[in-house]
Design a protein around this motif. Sequence first.
Motif, short mmCIF file in Angstrom:
data_model
loop_
_atom_site.label_atom_id
_atom_site.label_comp_id
_atom_site.label_asym_id
_atom_site.label_seq_id
_atom_site.Cartn_x
_atom_site.Cartn_y
_atom_site.Cartn_z
N ALA A 223 -3.61 -4.50 -0.38
CA ALA A 223 -4.16 -3.42 0.45
C ALA A 223 -4.80 -2.35 -0.43
O ALA A 223 -5.82 -1.76 -0.07
CB ALA A 223 -3.06 -2.81 1.32
N CYS A 227 -8.44 -1.02 0.21
CA CYS A 227 -8.51 0.33 0.83
C CYS A 227 -9.48 1.22 0.07
O CYS A 227 -9.44 1.34 -1.14
CB CYS A 227 -7.12 0.96 0.83
N GLN A 264 -3.61 9.07 2.78
CA GLN A 264 -4.46 8.15 2.04
C GLN A 264 -5.30 8.86 0.98
O GLN A 264 -5.98 8.22 0.18
CB GLN A 264 -5.35 7.36 3.00
N GLN A 281 -3.50 3.66 -4.82
CA GLN A 281 -3.79 3.50 -3.39
C GLN A 281 -2.75 2.61 -2.70
O GLN A 281 -2.45 2.79 -1.53
CB GLN A 281 -5.21 2.96 -3.19
N GLN A 285 -0.77 3.40 0.69
CA GLN A 285 -0.67 2.48 1.84
C GLN A 285 0.80 2.28 2.20
O GLN A 285 1.16 2.27 3.38
CB GLN A 285 -1.31 1.13 1.49
N VAL A 324 -2.01 -5.24 6.99
CA VAL A 324 -0.95 -4.98 6.02
C VAL A 324 0.39 -5.43 6.60
O VAL A 324 1.19 -6.09 5.94
CB VAL A 324 -0.90 -3.48 5.64
#
Lengths: 330, 294
Positions: A223, A227, A264, A281, A285, A324
């Motif tokens: 992810a 992302c 985020q 990141q 997540q 996810v």
Amino acid sequence: MPQIITRQQLLALIDSLLEAGTKVATPVARGEKAFFQYLEKGDAPLIDPAVFPVNSTKEFFFPRHEILYTFERQGTEVLVTDARPFVAPQVVLGARPCDAAALPLMDRVFGWDFQDRFYQSRRENTTVVSLACAAPDAGCFCTSVDLSPETQAGADAELLPIDDDTFEVRVFTEKGRILFGGKTSESDKTGRTGAAPDRKFDAAQIRERLQTAFETPAFFSEAAVRCLGCGACTYVCPTCHCFDMVDEGSVDKGRKVKNWDSCQFALFTHHASGHNPRHDQGERQRQRVLHKFSIYPEKFGVLLCTGCGNCVRGCVDGLGIRPVLEEIAK
Amino acid sequence: MPFEVYTFRSSGKRLFAGKNTPHFHAVYGIIAHKQTIMQDIQTEMRNRAKELLESKQAGLVVGFTLDEYGKPTPAFITDPDDVGRLVWNDDCVRSRHNLVGCLKRDEVRKLGKPAVVVNAAGKRAFNVLIAESQREPGDVVLIDMEPEPRDARFDERYAKLAMLDTMSREERFAFWKKEFTRCFKCYACRQVCPLCYCTQCIVDKNRPQRIDTSATLKGNFAWNITRAFHLAGRCVGCGACSAACPAGIDLDLLNLSLARAGETHFDGYRAGENPDTLPIIGTFSVEDKETFIR
């Protein structure tokens, strides 16, 4: 007997509310997209169960920007004036059932240890009318998070399409009764609720796996790569409620404001020391998934997600939370 | 060419120029023939990706795959056996995703030397990165899907601006007010932009806070106009920001308008036409006619 209202009568009801000075929020078309917004002169309310507005209805309760107090230097004194919470009645019409279902979840947060009068006052003064969905799209997953298109949670009344121009009105609360009292007629027809999304994951199993998933396993790394690190998923989410409080203006005259913030963003957890406990990141997540599927349920006993799919639809890279979760469930 | 460019011209199939253009086939209805060409190109792209990964010329291939809705979305391939996930179809041709924008992320940088699927705008973005000393030629392997760019005429490039040109100042201001009302500052525009590479964006600085973090009209004007100014003479017009904006704001209009000013007033300058083009704003010259710069 089922109560019904025609589209024309519904639009007339909206007009009379607006004329009386009541704020009314509905979806409105803008280009190829639709957005929930307060109706202004010339806006056409888009009451269509097949439409998936980009944003959720949360901003009518928890606005993206709100002034908490203002300050002004007067000689050697500083005058501080509290902002008054919103008190005028308003109507949110055409909320998706999964938008309305998010409200009891936010109620818990804003009415738990600290009573947030700004939020609560908006809640008390708002009548929420949901619109039954026509059919799930590829982003929907309400059935995976203990909800279904039939949910009545958070709604004061619901509109269920009978045909293109007629809705059955189901009233659940006193606020709903006041809004629709004398505005509907009896009928033998009943409205429809669309099919439930059939693709499903097991939220209980996800919650269990998250207990031991803190040290970023593979699904968060994947992810992380996909992302973008923007805040779109959290801002279109009906249950994300994180905010930041900042000063604006100058030393002599300004205000303390409450603005939406997103887990985020790299800045979200950035300490003044320079250290960032969520420096990657994937960790951001994980923060979002854990908050919704582990931390909040631990505290309040329910999931902090209504499966509306706004995050899936709103993500430019087609990520959102569901891929996810599905990866975790594998 | 100063950097590695792979084209598919060797097979005699061209994507955009000449008789094999999608437009040509749409007009003459040779859809089946076009699909075969697209599939061949897709196969060739996958083979190229596999070869790059197997030979370790690249540790990562960034290309397109399809999302939940069947729309093109970036794919990050590190395993040569995964190249089958890469997709090339009409939607990819039309997509305004600029995959060069993915390369700036720390998480992507960690995966090794990248090879990236690019169209003409992607190549121009990479050229600007070279001109601005952010990348060295050869840092990135470009898998070129548009070896012969459609060379639109000046007025075609800026045709979209006609709508704004016919407005009065007041009308334009009213237009942007209406558009920026919807901005909730998710910064998707910044995140997808290949040329928004500041390690700390001005909106993330708070000593002093130059731009309100509030998503009010004032804060939204400040953010979107500051970003447009910072892209003046740099934006390659890929349109990734417009495509990414969840609020559906056509941010490209701001950037295009500045690009047109650049092209009009700086001898036909276009950002990223080649890696040697010097940026019009970021370049110092003692011959500059403005005296304040000396």
